[in-house]
Design a protein around this motif. Structure first.
Motif, PDB file in Angstrom:
ATOM      1  N   ARG A  75     -26.134  -4.908  23.914  1.00  0.00           N
ATOM      2  CA  ARG A  75     -24.731  -4.825  23.489  1.00  0.00           C
ATOM      3  C   ARG A  75     -24.150  -3.467  23.853  1.00  0.00           C
ATOM      4  NH1 ARG A  75     -25.255  -8.137  18.664  1.00  0.00           N
ATOM      5  NH2 ARG A  75     -23.538  -7.104  17.620  1.00  0.00           N
ATOM      6  N   TYR A  88     -16.119  -3.017  14.629  1.00  0.00           N
ATOM      7  CA  TYR A  88     -17.175  -4.034  14.668  1.00  0.00           C
ATOM      8  C   TYR A  88     -16.599  -5.410  14.320  1.00  0.00           C
ATOM      9  CZ  TYR A  88     -21.635  -6.263  13.277  1.00  0.00           C
ATOM     10  OH  TYR A  88     -22.710  -7.100  13.143  1.00  0.00           O
ATOM     11  N   ILE A  98     -22.186 -10.446  17.247  1.00  0.00           N
ATOM     12  CA  ILE A  98     -23.329 -11.340  17.048  1.00  0.00           C
ATOM     13  C   ILE A  98     -23.320 -12.465  18.084  1.00  0.00           C
ATOM     14  CG2 ILE A  98     -24.309 -13.033  15.439  1.00  0.00           C
ATOM     15  CD1 ILE A  98     -23.421 -11.141  13.142  1.00  0.00           C
ATOM     16  N   TYR A 138     -29.811 -15.509  15.599  1.00  0.00           N
ATOM     17  CA  TYR A 138     -29.142 -15.403  16.894  1.00  0.00           C
ATOM     18  C   TYR A 138     -29.295 -16.685  17.699  1.00  0.00           C
ATOM     19  CZ  TYR A 138     -28.731 -10.347  16.087  1.00  0.00           C
ATOM     20  OH  TYR A 138     -28.427  -9.112  15.582  1.00  0.00           O
ATOM     21  N   HIS A 171     -25.547 -16.705   9.745  1.00  0.00           N
ATOM     22  CA  HIS A 171     -25.280 -15.340  10.210  1.00  0.00           C
ATOM     23  C   HIS A 171     -23.871 -15.266  10.806  1.00  0.00           C
ATOM     24  CE1 HIS A 171     -27.025 -11.693  12.673  1.00  0.00           C
ATOM     25  NE2 HIS A 171     -26.368 -11.295  11.626  1.00  0.00           N
ATOM     26  N   PHE A 208     -25.115 -14.080   5.748  1.00  0.00           N
ATOM     27  CA  PHE A 208     -24.177 -12.970   5.911  1.00  0.00           C
ATOM     28  C   PHE A 208     -22.921 -13.379   5.158  1.00  0.00           C
ATOM     29  CE2 PHE A 208     -21.751 -10.268   9.331  1.00  0.00           C
ATOM     30  CZ  PHE A 208     -21.588  -9.241   8.421  1.00  0.00           C
ATOM     31  N   HIS A 236     -27.169 -10.475   3.094  1.00  0.00           N
ATOM     32  CA  HIS A 236     -26.353  -9.392   3.654  1.00  0.00           C
ATOM     33  C   HIS A 236     -25.085  -9.339   2.803  1.00  0.00           C
ATOM     34  CE1 HIS A 236     -28.947  -9.944   7.177  1.00  0.00           C
ATOM     35  NE2 HIS A 236     -28.427  -8.869   7.711  1.00  0.00           N
ATOM     36  N   GLN A 239     -21.294  -5.412   2.971  1.00  0.00           N
ATOM     37  CA  GLN A 239     -21.439  -4.467   4.095  1.00  0.00           C
ATOM     38  C   GLN A 239     -20.084  -3.918   4.538  1.00  0.00           C
ATOM     39  OE1 GLN A 239     -23.064  -6.031   7.803  1.00  0.00           O
ATOM     40  NE2 GLN A 239     -23.234  -3.991   8.705  1.00  0.00           N
ATOM     41  N   HIS A 259     -27.441  -3.822   2.530  1.00  0.00           N
ATOM     42  CA  HIS A 259     -26.284  -3.048   3.020  1.00  0.00           C
ATOM     43  C   HIS A 259     -25.591  -2.347   1.843  1.00  0.00           C
ATOM     44  CE1 HIS A 259     -26.213  -3.948   7.303  1.00  0.00           C
ATOM     45  NE2 HIS A 259     -26.423  -5.216   7.028  1.00  0.00           N
ATOM     46  N   ASP A 311     -32.997  -2.529   9.848  1.00  0.00           N
ATOM     47  CA  ASP A 311     -31.978  -3.508  10.261  1.00  0.00           C
ATOM     48  C   ASP A 311     -32.063  -3.739  11.776  1.00  0.00           C
ATOM     49  OD1 ASP A 311     -29.920  -5.358   9.928  1.00  0.00           O
ATOM     50  OD2 ASP A 311     -28.309  -3.862   9.887  1.00  0.00           O
ATOM     51  N   ASN A 313     -31.482  -4.286  15.155  1.00  0.00           N
ATOM     52  CA  ASN A 313     -30.705  -5.351  15.800  1.00  0.00           C
ATOM     53  C   ASN A 313     -29.924  -4.736  16.954  1.00  0.00           C
ATOM     54  OD1 ASN A 313     -27.685  -5.004  15.235  1.00  0.00           O
ATOM     55  ND2 ASN A 313     -28.492  -4.805  13.165  1.00  0.00           N
ATOM     56  N   SER A 316     -25.305  -3.638  15.348  1.00  0.00           N
ATOM     57  CA  SER A 316     -24.914  -2.642  14.340  1.00  0.00           C
ATOM     58  C   SER A 316     -26.003  -1.626  14.038  1.00  0.00           C
ATOM     59  CB  SER A 316     -24.506  -3.350  13.044  1.00  0.00           C
ATOM     60  OG  SER A 316     -25.635  -3.959  12.455  1.00  0.00           O
TER      61      SER A 316
HETATM   62  N1  DI6 Z   1     -25.136  -7.352   9.449  1.00  0.00           N
HETATM   63  C1  DI6 Z   1     -25.805  -6.554  10.268  1.00  0.00           C
HETATM   64  O1  DI6 Z   1     -25.828  -5.359  10.195  1.00  0.00           O
HETATM   65  C2  DI6 Z   1     -26.503  -7.352  11.251  1.00  0.00           C
HETATM   66  N2  DI6 Z   1     -26.214  -8.670  10.816  1.00  0.00           N
HETATM   67  C3  DI6 Z   1     -25.412  -8.610   9.786  1.00  0.00           C
HETATM   68  O2  DI6 Z   1     -25.017  -9.593   9.214  1.00  0.00           O
HETATM   69  C4  DI6 Z   1     -25.911  -7.069  12.603  1.00  0.00           C
HETATM   70  C5  DI6 Z   1     -26.031  -8.167  13.576  1.00  0.00           C
HETATM   71  C6  DI6 Z   1     -25.418  -7.833  14.914  1.00  0.00           C
HETATM   72  O3  DI6 Z   1     -24.426  -7.103  15.006  1.00  0.00           O
HETATM   73  O4  DI6 Z   1     -25.968  -8.347  15.895  1.00  0.00           O
END
Ligand code: DI6
Ligand code: FE
Length: 398
Positions: A75, A88, A98, A138, A171, A208, A236, A239, A259, A311, A313, A316
């Motif tokens: 990314r 974001y 995502i 994903y 997600h 999420f 999650h 956040q 978060h 985290d 990934n 983020s």
């Molecule tokens: N919060 C995050 O920090 C990760 N997923 C989520 O729900 C980030 C996932 C991503 O940005 O790929």
């Protein structure tokens, strides 16, 4: 019988026993048989093979309780956009974020997902980690989510590490369900959970809960399905905004809410009452340039256990060092070094429902240990990009 004594070490037990100055630990058949001050080592163990650790610091092996280790693609382009001021959430709304990783991940088979994740896994192992949670999330279709969890299970066969899997189909809403999040929850998140659970692929269920993802009511439907299967949940939560997600998670007895930058007093009270762990993810806070910190002082005052995770990934939190996450938690969130270590040992084990088995050094628990070339815990935490790991000892074996 496989038994040995590790001695001449300082032991940060992370249990009520506290720090043992000149300690000894007896490992037998993979478990801790005894630990304490070297002078108190019972005679029966004195004839065992002995390993002298030259005064180094011993801690429980570390635990990363929140990762998205399985993913494809990069990314980096989004990183540039964020530098130009695009948020974001905005990138996600435009179909990036995502979803960009979903497109890349759907194109790979289990084997290539495993191959891509192995270097990231090796980086965490190199930080003294012995237990890692790995999420789906994903794939966003039943076969693609299942492929991610198969890849996660496979990782544990390829490396001396334990992995717990988490079903995170909730997600994001994929394009084929645009405008129909409730149908997605029913047809993919819940139907797929049953399919993945039947294949033995699911240890916990996550979602999420956010205005760019799923509502509390949608998450509640998923959690009802998880609970009916006897699976623990986590979330999650809070956040990017306050959705009351932590209180919702707590009402299901969630292992953790993760978060928490926007967590409020009600959420804290509900988490304290249900024993839900607060998992902090400073890598995401850092990467997204957040300024609002999780309410650490109030969490402490309420006695909510605090865990720290990478985290890991591609969006983020492109962070693959748990040691650096500890440093960030101390620097950005003002956790003490001792709290940072508790966050990746005792409280991370709690967040994975494994506190009876690991996370502290106590008789009967796994002899999963990390030995560090430092004299004290603060030294583990205050450096950045240094890795003082001397040795990981898994099941009492070096
Ligand atoms: N919060 C995050 O920090 C990760 N997923 C989520 O729900 C980030 C996932 C991503 O940005 O790929
Ligand atoms: Fe995450």
């Amino acid at each position: 019988m496989d038994a040995r004594v590790f001695q001449n070490c300082r032991i940060a037990s992370q249990s009520p026993q506290g720090l043992i100055g000149n300690g000894a630990l007896v490992a037998e058949n993979g478990r801790i048989r005894w630990l304490g001050a070297a002078v108190d080592l019972p005679d029966e163990f004195r004839a065992l093979p002995t390993r002298d650790l030259d005064g180094r610091l011993m801690t429980p092996a570390l635990i990363d309780c929140h990762t998205h280790l399985i993913h494809a693609g990069s990314r980096a382009a989004e990183f540039l956009l964020r530098q130009q001021g695009v948020s974001y959430a905005e990138i996600a709304r435009q179909g990036g974020g995502i979803m960009a990783t979903v497109t890349a991940t759907r194109a790979e088979d289990v084997e290539s997902l495993v191959a891509a994740a192995l270097p990231r896994l090796d980086a965490l192992i190199g930080d003294g980690v012995a237990l890692i949670e790995v999420k789906s999330g994903y794939g966003l279709s039943i076969p693609a989510e299942i492929a991610m969890l198969r890849a996660a299970r496979r990782l544990a066969e390829l490396r001396p590490v334990r992995i717990t899997t988490t079903w995170l189909a909730a997600h994001a809403v994929p394009p084929e369900y645009a405008g129909r999040p409730d149908a997605y929850i029913s047809e993919v998140a819940i139907a797929g959970l049953h399919a993945a659970h039947a294949r033995g692929l699911v240890d916990a269920v996550d979602g999420f809960c956010e205005n760019i993802a799923f509502s509390p009511a949608q998450i509640a439907r998923l959690f009802d399905a998880a609970t009916a299967l006897g699976l623990p949940v986590k979330l999650h939560a809070e956040q990017l905004s306050n959705q009351g997600a932590s209180a919702l998670a707590a009402s299901y007895g969630a292992l953790s809410a993760d978060h928490l930058e926007y967590l409020d007093d009600r959420g804290i009270a509900e988490m304290a009452a249900s024993g839900t762990v607060a998992t902090l993810l400073p890598g995401a806070f850092y990467t997204l340039g957040e300024t609002r910190r999780p309410p650490i002082t109030a969490l402490r005052a309420a006695g909510v256990p605090i865990a720290i995770a990478t985290d890991a990934n591609p969006g983020s939190a492109p962070l693959y060092s748990l040691l650096l996450a500890m440093n960030m938690a101390a620097t950005l969130f003002h956790l003490t070094p001792d709290e940072a270590l508790l966050g990746v040992t005792r409280n991370a084990a709690l967040a994975l429902g494994q506190a009876a088995d690991c996370g502290t050094l106590e008789v009967g628990k796994r002899a999963d240990l990390a030995v560090w070339d430092v004299a004290e815990v603060a030294e583990l935490v205050y450096r950045m990009g240094a890795n003082p790991l001397f040795q990981r000892i898994i099941g009492g074996r070096e």
